[in-house]
Design an enzyme around this catalytic site. Structure first.
Site, PDB file in Angstrom:
ATOM      1  N   GLN A   1       0.673  -1.159  -0.068  1.00  0.00           N
ATOM      2  CA  GLN A   1      -0.066   0.165   0.123  1.00  0.00           C
ATOM      3  C   GLN A   1       0.893   1.289  -0.033  1.00  0.00           C
ATOM      4  O   GLN A   1       0.436   2.386  -0.272  1.00  0.00           O
ATOM      5  CB  GLN A   1      -1.053   0.027   1.209  1.00  0.00           C
ATOM      6  CG  GLN A   1      -1.913  -1.010   1.372  1.00  0.00           C
ATOM      7  CD  GLN A   1      -3.098  -0.651   0.061  1.00  0.00           C
ATOM      8  OE1 GLN A   1      -3.384   0.466  -0.387  1.00  0.00           O
ATOM      9  NE2 GLN A   1      -4.007  -1.676  -0.268  1.00  0.00           N
TER      10      GLN A   1
ATOM     11  N   CYS B   1      -9.829  -8.528  -0.090  1.00  0.00           N
ATOM     12  CA  CYS B   1      -8.758  -9.597  -0.284  1.00  0.00           C
ATOM     13  C   CYS B   1      -9.553 -10.910   0.298  1.00  0.00           C
ATOM     14  O   CYS B   1      -8.938 -11.976   0.089  1.00  0.00           O
ATOM     15  CB  CYS B   1      -7.652  -9.013   0.445  1.00  0.00           C
ATOM     16  SG  CYS B   1      -7.044  -7.590  -0.362  1.00  0.00           S
TER      17      CYS B   1
ATOM     18  N   THR C   1       7.172 -18.560 -16.915  1.00  0.00           N
ATOM     19  CA  THR C   1       7.367 -17.841 -17.890  1.00  0.00           C
ATOM     20  C   THR C   1       7.072 -16.346 -17.418  1.00  0.00           C
ATOM     21  O   THR C   1       5.946 -16.171 -16.824  1.00  0.00           O
ATOM     22  CB  THR C   1       6.846 -18.014 -19.345  1.00  0.00           C
ATOM     23  OG1 THR C   1       7.176 -19.589 -19.989  1.00  0.00           O
ATOM     24  CG2 THR C   1       6.895 -17.131 -20.334  1.00  0.00           C
TER      25      THR C   1
HETATM   26  C1  LIG Z   1      -3.702  -5.705  -2.101  1.00  0.00           C
HETATM   27  C2  LIG Z   1      -2.649  -6.322  -1.114  1.00  0.00           C
HETATM   28  C3  LIG Z   1      -2.227  -7.440  -1.178  1.00  0.00           C
HETATM   29  C4  LIG Z   1      -2.486  -8.522  -2.260  1.00  0.00           C
HETATM   30  O1  LIG Z   1      -1.902  -8.189  -3.690  1.00  0.00           O
HETATM   31  P1  LIG Z   1      -2.252  -8.796  -4.820  1.00  0.00           P
HETATM   32  O2  LIG Z   1      -1.197  -8.117  -5.799  1.00  0.00           O
HETATM   33  O3  LIG Z   1      -3.822  -8.347  -5.118  1.00  0.00           O
HETATM   34  O4  LIG Z   1      -2.029 -10.153  -4.624  1.00  0.00           O
HETATM   35  C5  LIG Z   1      -1.154  -7.840  -0.360  1.00  0.00           C
HETATM   36  N1  LIG Z   1      -1.133  -6.971   0.666  1.00  0.00           N
HETATM   37  C6  LIG Z   1      -1.436  -5.849   0.825  1.00  0.00           C
HETATM   38  C7  LIG Z   1      -1.362  -4.776   2.314  1.00  0.00           C
HETATM   39  C8  LIG Z   1      -2.480  -5.500  -0.019  1.00  0.00           C
HETATM   40  O5  LIG Z   1      -3.199  -3.981  -0.141  1.00  0.00           O
END
Ligand SMILES: *Cc1c(COP(=O)(O)O)cnc(C)c1O
Length: 384
Positions: free
Chosen positions: A182, A329, A243
């Site tokens: 973030q 998530c 890949t």
């Molecule tokens: C969005 C997020 C993830 C997950 O990332 P993805 O690329 O969507 O797998 C992990 N940690 C934090 C703090 C997130 O905000």
């Protein structure tokens, strides 16, 4: 009037910058080689593009390009960091420390370790969402090999004191992983000075494409040993086979380059809009409070509790604005978020809405949202 719908769910994902899309397009249609193909120009061109992107992402975080491992996103980066380090310390006593407010990908990796007999400590947080350094010191054991604590929380925006955490880990020879997903692209993060050994990031939270991320793995002082979680051709120095997503990686690189060039102005803009939103809502809508830390927070996040209201009802009454109650998530999860519960919100957890601004958010949008939320909250409260 602003243009509708207004997107304020930028902690879930962000719009891909059109400059990023432009940079990616040739890598679908013309330069479509496999970056591991070393016998022809298609492969060489792809490999060169990947190398440029590696330099761009490394530069943004003050790393060496050789410390970047491409992944499919931060979920995979978190899995690789945590399981990969613990697998490299096969002793059954190896101990892992994390916190209750981490992203699901960290918490589920921790559960996975527990199921395979490893010992895990989950630190609690204070009402602002920060861990206490003395709790961390008390949690260390001689067998502790890894600490994973996020830099900025995706729901409530709270920043952890990662410099201090890293220093405590260093003193003890314990590796420190931080999920900085973030923070990257919104505030300066330099691994030249921060004592972080592994760091997760993802392109789609910083105006890059979805499905591509990276894990930073420190190469010296200390050199981190990591056990691959994906068996295959041994790509990415044996740490992550498969890949490479060349077009996605090119987009990630471009997003990193833009972020680096525009970081100072972008951070200032995000903070301005975030504070306008927070002050507007807290100042004009009764019974509101800011969740998370008042000052140590992500530049773009405001998580607000509306007393006596269901957050879902508020969001449903505001179809003009893309908002959420928290994390996207754990999409199947019901009930209050683990983060809001952990900061002791109790019933207010169901009354909390997450607002996330971005590069594309305007002052006009923020002002409209503040006014509209005020109207809706009064109407919903009258109805009760
Ligand atoms: C969005 C997020 C993830 C997950 O990332 P993805 O690329 O969507 O797998 C992990 N940690 C934090 C703090 C997130 O905000």
């Amino acid at each position: 009037m602003p243009t509708f719908p207004i997107y304020l769910d930028n902690n879930a994902t962000t719009r891909t910058d059109p400059r990023v899309v432009d940079a990616m397009l040739p890598y679908f249609s013309e330069i479509y080689g496999n970056a591991a193909s070393q016998s022809h120009s298609f492969g060489w061109a792809a490999a060169e593009a990947v190398s440029t992107a590696r330099t761009q992402v490394a530069a943004l975080i003050g790393a060496d390009p050789r410390e970047i491992v491409w992944t499919s996103g931060a979920t995979e980066s978190n899995n690789l960091a945590i399981k990969g380090v613990l697998d490299a310390f096969p002793s059954a006593e190896s101990h892992f420390i994390t916190a209750v407010t981490e992203h699901q990908a960290v918490l589920d990796s921790a559960r996975h370790l527990e199921r395979s007999g490893r010992c895990v400590t989950y630190l609690g947080v204070d009402t602002n969402g920060q861990i206490s350094l003395s709790d961390l010191v008390a949690a260390f054991k001689p067998e502790t090999v890894l600490v994973s604590l996020m830099m900025g929380n995706n729901e409530i925006g709270t920043l952890q004191p990662v410099a201090e955490i890293g220093a405590l880990c260093r003193e003890r020879g314990v590796l420190f992983h931080s999920d900085a997903t973030q923070c990257i692209g919104k505030m300066p993060v330099s691994l030249e000075t921060l004592p972080i050994d592994l760091m997760s990031l993802t392109a789609h939270k910083m105006h890059g494409p979805k499905g591509v991320g990276a894990l930073y793995v420190r190469r010296r002082a200390p050199r981190v040993r990591l056990s691959a979680q994906m068996d295959g051709g041994g790509h990415e120095r044996g740490m992550r086979s498969g890949t490479l997503n060349v077009s996605g990686i090119v987009g990630f690189g471009k997003a990193a380059q833009i972020s680096q060039e525009e970081l100072v102005e972008e951070q200032a803009k995000l903070i301005f809009l975030r504070d306008r939103l927070i002050n507007g809502l807290l100042g004009s809508v009764e019974g509101t409070r800011l969740n998370g830390h008042p000052t140590e927070r992500l530049p773009n996040n405001a998580n607000i509790a509306f007393e006596g209201l269901e957050a879902d009802a508020l969001i449903a009454s505001l179809p003009e604005v893309a908002l959420s109650t928290g994390s996207a998530c754990s999409s199947e999860a019901i009930g209050p978020s683990h983060v809001l519960s952990a900061i002791g919100l109790g019933k207010l957890a169901n009354s909390s809405v997450r607002f996330g601004v971005s590069r594309y958010t305007t002052e006009e949008e923020v002002d409209w949202v503040v006014g509209k939320v005020g109207e809706i909250v009064s109407r919903l409260r009258r109805l009760k």
